[in-house]
Design an enzyme around this catalytic site. Structure first.
Site, PDB file in Angstrom:
ATOM      1  N   GLU A  80     -10.548   0.149  10.868  1.00 14.94           N
ATOM      2  CA  GLU A  80     -11.259  -0.921   9.995  1.00 14.94           C
ATOM      3  C   GLU A  80     -10.980  -2.221  10.467  1.00 14.94           C
ATOM      4  OE1 GLU A  80      -8.145  -0.444   6.827  1.00 14.94           O
ATOM      5  OE2 GLU A  80      -9.470  -1.657   5.402  1.00 14.94           O
ATOM      6  N   THR A 133       4.143   2.648   5.325  1.00 11.86           N
ATOM      7  CA  THR A 133       2.613   2.097   5.536  1.00 11.86           C
ATOM      8  C   THR A 133       1.948   3.322   6.476  1.00 11.86           C
ATOM      9  OG1 THR A 133       1.245   0.536   6.649  1.00 11.86           O
ATOM     10  CG2 THR A 133       3.371   0.548   7.094  1.00 11.86           C
ATOM     11  N   ASP A 147      -0.258   2.525   8.321  1.00 13.00           N
ATOM     12  CA  ASP A 147      -0.637   1.540   9.412  1.00 13.00           C
ATOM     13  C   ASP A 147       0.187   1.899  10.592  1.00 13.00           C
ATOM     14  OD1 ASP A 147      -2.852   0.931   7.920  1.00 13.00           O
ATOM     15  OD2 ASP A 147      -2.334  -1.112   7.666  1.00 13.00           O
ATOM     16  N   ASP A 181       5.221  -4.875   6.193  1.00 11.72           N
ATOM     17  CA  ASP A 181       5.495  -6.200   6.707  1.00 11.72           C
ATOM     18  C   ASP A 181       5.501  -7.207   5.337  1.00 11.72           C
ATOM     19  OD1 ASP A 181       2.649  -6.124   6.550  1.00 11.72           O
ATOM     20  OD2 ASP A 181       2.753  -7.225   8.730  1.00 11.72           O
ATOM     21  N   ARG A 194       1.019  -5.135  -4.975  1.00 15.52           N
ATOM     22  CA  ARG A 194       1.146  -6.321  -4.232  1.00 15.52           C
ATOM     23  C   ARG A 194       1.224  -7.474  -5.013  1.00 15.52           C
ATOM     24  NH1 ARG A 194      -0.921  -4.000   0.914  1.00 15.52           N
ATOM     25  NH2 ARG A 194      -2.786  -2.699   0.475  1.00 15.52           N
ATOM     26  N   HIS A 220      -9.587   5.342   1.396  1.00 12.46           N
ATOM     27  CA  HIS A 220      -8.178   5.730   0.862  1.00 12.46           C
ATOM     28  C   HIS A 220      -7.763   7.169   0.789  1.00 12.46           C
ATOM     29  CE1 HIS A 220      -8.871   1.639  -0.423  1.00 12.46           C
ATOM     30  NE2 HIS A 220      -7.552   1.608  -0.642  1.00 12.46           N
ATOM     31  N   ALA A 259     -12.708  12.020  20.148  1.00 17.21           N
ATOM     32  CA  ALA A 259     -13.717  11.199  19.856  1.00 17.21           C
ATOM     33  C   ALA A 259     -14.292  10.711  21.331  1.00 17.21           C
ATOM     34  CB  ALA A 259     -13.139  10.090  19.370  1.00 17.21           C
ATOM     35  N   GLU A 260     -15.441  10.544  21.298  1.00 15.94           N
ATOM     36  CA  GLU A 260     -16.153   9.902  22.388  1.00 15.94           C
ATOM     37  C   GLU A 260     -15.710   8.480  22.940  1.00 15.94           C
ATOM     38  OE1 GLU A 260     -18.064  12.314  23.561  1.00 15.94           O
ATOM     39  OE2 GLU A 260     -17.939  11.126  25.406  1.00 15.94           O
ATOM     40  N   MET A 308      -8.586   3.858   8.482  1.00 12.05           N
ATOM     41  CA  MET A 308      -8.117   2.525   7.967  1.00 12.05           C
ATOM     42  C   MET A 308      -7.165   1.949   9.125  1.00 12.05           C
ATOM     43  SD  MET A 308      -6.425   3.056   4.044  1.00 12.05           S
ATOM     44  CE  MET A 308      -7.579   2.566   2.878  1.00 12.05           C
ATOM     45  N   GLY A 368       0.823  -1.099  -0.009  1.00  6.27           N
ATOM     46  CA  GLY A 368       0.127   0.052  -0.087  1.00  6.27           C
ATOM     47  C   GLY A 368       1.003   1.274   0.152  1.00  6.27           C
ATOM     48  N   ASP A 409       2.367  -0.200  11.733  1.00  5.86           N
ATOM     49  CA  ASP A 409       2.214  -1.567  12.385  1.00  5.86           C
ATOM     50  C   ASP A 409       3.508  -2.174  12.435  1.00  5.86           C
ATOM     51  OD1 ASP A 409       1.835  -1.849   9.841  1.00  5.86           O
ATOM     52  OD2 ASP A 409       0.369  -3.449   9.898  1.00  5.86           O
ATOM     53  N   ARG A 467      -5.938  -2.132   9.112  1.00  6.15           N
ATOM     54  CA  ARG A 467      -6.647  -3.539   8.929  1.00  6.15           C
ATOM     55  C   ARG A 467      -6.263  -4.199  10.267  1.00  6.15           C
ATOM     56  NH1 ARG A 467      -4.922  -5.402   3.302  1.00  6.15           N
ATOM     57  NH2 ARG A 467      -3.137  -4.765   4.317  1.00  6.15           N
TER      58      ARG A 467
HETATM   59  O1  F6P Z   1      -1.720  -1.204   4.867  1.00  9.50           O
HETATM   60  C1  F6P Z   1      -2.364  -0.109   4.419  1.00  9.50           C
HETATM   61  C2  F6P Z   1      -3.851  -0.192   4.380  1.00  9.50           C
HETATM   62  O2  F6P Z   1      -4.086   1.253   3.825  1.00  9.50           O
HETATM   63  C3  F6P Z   1      -4.553  -0.743   5.362  1.00  9.50           C
HETATM   64  O3  F6P Z   1      -4.852   0.281   6.668  1.00  9.50           O
HETATM   65  C4  F6P Z   1      -5.794  -1.077   4.419  1.00  9.50           C
HETATM   66  O4  F6P Z   1      -6.428  -2.003   5.207  1.00  9.50           O
HETATM   67  C5  F6P Z   1      -5.342  -1.573   3.203  1.00  9.50           C
HETATM   68  O5  F6P Z   1      -3.906  -0.857   3.058  1.00  9.50           O
HETATM   69  C6  F6P Z   1      -6.109  -1.260   2.123  1.00  9.50           C
HETATM   70  O6  F6P Z   1      -5.415  -1.919   1.008  1.00  9.50           O
HETATM   71  P1  F6P Z   1      -6.108  -1.782  -0.798  1.00  9.50           P
HETATM   72  O7  F6P Z   1      -5.434  -0.489  -1.007  1.00  9.50           O
HETATM   73  O8  F6P Z   1      -5.111  -2.856  -1.219  1.00  9.50           O
HETATM   74  O9  F6P Z   1      -7.354  -1.905  -0.664  1.00  9.50           O
END
Ligand code: F6P
Length: 327
Positions: free
Chosen positions: A226, A129, A131, A106, A75, A257, A190-191, A173, A14, A133, A175
């Site tokens: 998400e 990324t 994320d 990763d 990917r 996105h 946020a609440e 976002m 991504g 993560d 995942r």
């Molecule tokens: O890994 C980054 C990310 O944006 C995630 O937060 C999300 O779940 C995923 O990629 C979405 O992937 P794609 O662009 O392939 O739909």
């Protein structure tokens, strides 16, 4: 080990704001050390197809401020096969490339580790990324920009939520990780914040919303990652609350996105510049299979295996802060 004479760089997985700044940094560091640099289009996919472009110090100008990636990203399924990786290796050798910088997450690093094992090919990783993560860095490229994008969007949603006394569920976002949700949630006031790392439970969420209603709040925002583990998607969550709290007019907004695009923040540009320099310098020192990252504002290197397997941990203190802030 032989001296590195040519380095290639790719963006994979991504996309994330700051990837262009990292490409620029890798290309300019190569130019600084008088090493030719090639860009690989569409990550491992382009590597298998032999899709390269020469990157010079000048050809990467005016991209530090641009979102997306000029090298494009993918990917790759082909790279998961032995034949695909063999073809990739042959293409690298045919171009005289003897080391590679992979900017990605990763999944991209997992591919890099397998490739290094099979062909003993020097690779350095730069975490990119939104994320955040990845173990071995406090910040991945794009995370800071995505956070700011999410906060800006939630601020706007708050305006309309408050005008209409509504409750909004905002999906961000992430995942497998709640970094964006937790930090954007605290930043936007946020609440409630629902993240994959801590299943709040539907009852507790409801209780918390009822509590804020009793406390006199007329509108609220719930930020949902998400990958939240409540067992319901964001629309089902909204329906559940509507059924149990008919006094609330509930709406859903999925940011999607848009969080991946946009001009990188200054933080991401500086981080990309620092990580690109370090990645190339480590390769030139003969190091391989490492990922560069940030720790206590110092650039450090972690083994790629560790970066993949190390997991990520959410800041529990921030969850506590969020609870207190919603008093
Ligand atoms: O890994 C980054 C990310 O944006 C995630 O937060 C999300 O779940 C995923 O990629 C979405 O992937 P794609 O662009 O392939 O739909």
């Amino acid at each position: 080990m032989e001296k590195i004479k040519k380095i290639a760089v790719m963006t994979s997985g991504g996309d994330a704001p700051g990837m262009n700044a990292a490409i620029r940094s890798v290309a300019r560091t190569c130019a600084y050390y008088k090493i030719p640099c090639l860009g690989i289009y569409r990550g491992y996919e382009g590597l298998i197809e032999g899709d390269f472009i020469e990157l010079t110090a000048r050809s990467v100008h005016h991209i530090i401020n641009k979102g997306g990636t000029i090298l494009k990203s993918a990917r790759s399924k082909g790279f998961m096969t032995k034949e695909g990786r063999k073809q990739a290796y042959e293409n690298l050798k045919a171009q005289g490339i003897d080391a590679m910088v992979v900017i990605g997450g990763d999944g991209s690093f997992t591919g890099a580790v397998v490739f290094n094992e099979e062909f003993n090919f020097p690779i350095l990783g730069i975490p990119g990324t939104i994320d955040n993560d990845i173990f071995g860095t406090s910040h991945t490229l794009g995370y800071d920009t995505a956070l700011n994008t999410a906060v800006e969007a939630i601020d706007k949603i708050r305006d309309t939520a408050s005008s209409h006394n509504r409750l909004f569920f905002v999906e961000v976002m992430g995942r497998d990780a709640g970094f964006i949700a937790l930090n954007a949630g605290v930043g936007a006031g946020a609440e409630e914040i629902l993240i994959p790392e801590e299943n709040l439970g539907l009852e507790r969420m409801l209780e918390s919303l009822k509590k804020s209603k009793r406390a006199g709040k007329s509108s609220s925002i719930v930020v949902v990652a998400e990958g939240d583990k409540s067992g319901k998607n964001v629309y089902e969550l909204a329906k559940y609350v509507e059924e149990n709290m008919p006094e609330y007019d509930v709406r859903v907004s999925i940011l999607g996105h848009m969080q991946r695009g946009g001009s990188p923040s200054c933080f991401d540009r500086v981080l990309a510049s620092r990580l690109g320099v370090k990645a190339v310098e480590l390769l030139l020192e003969g190091k391989t299979n490492l990922m560069v990252g940030l720790k206590d504002n110092e650039v450090i290197a972690t083994s790629m295996e560790e970066a993949i397997k190390g997991g990520h941990s959410i800041n529990m203190e921030l969850l506590r802060v969020s609870d207190i802030m919603t008093t």
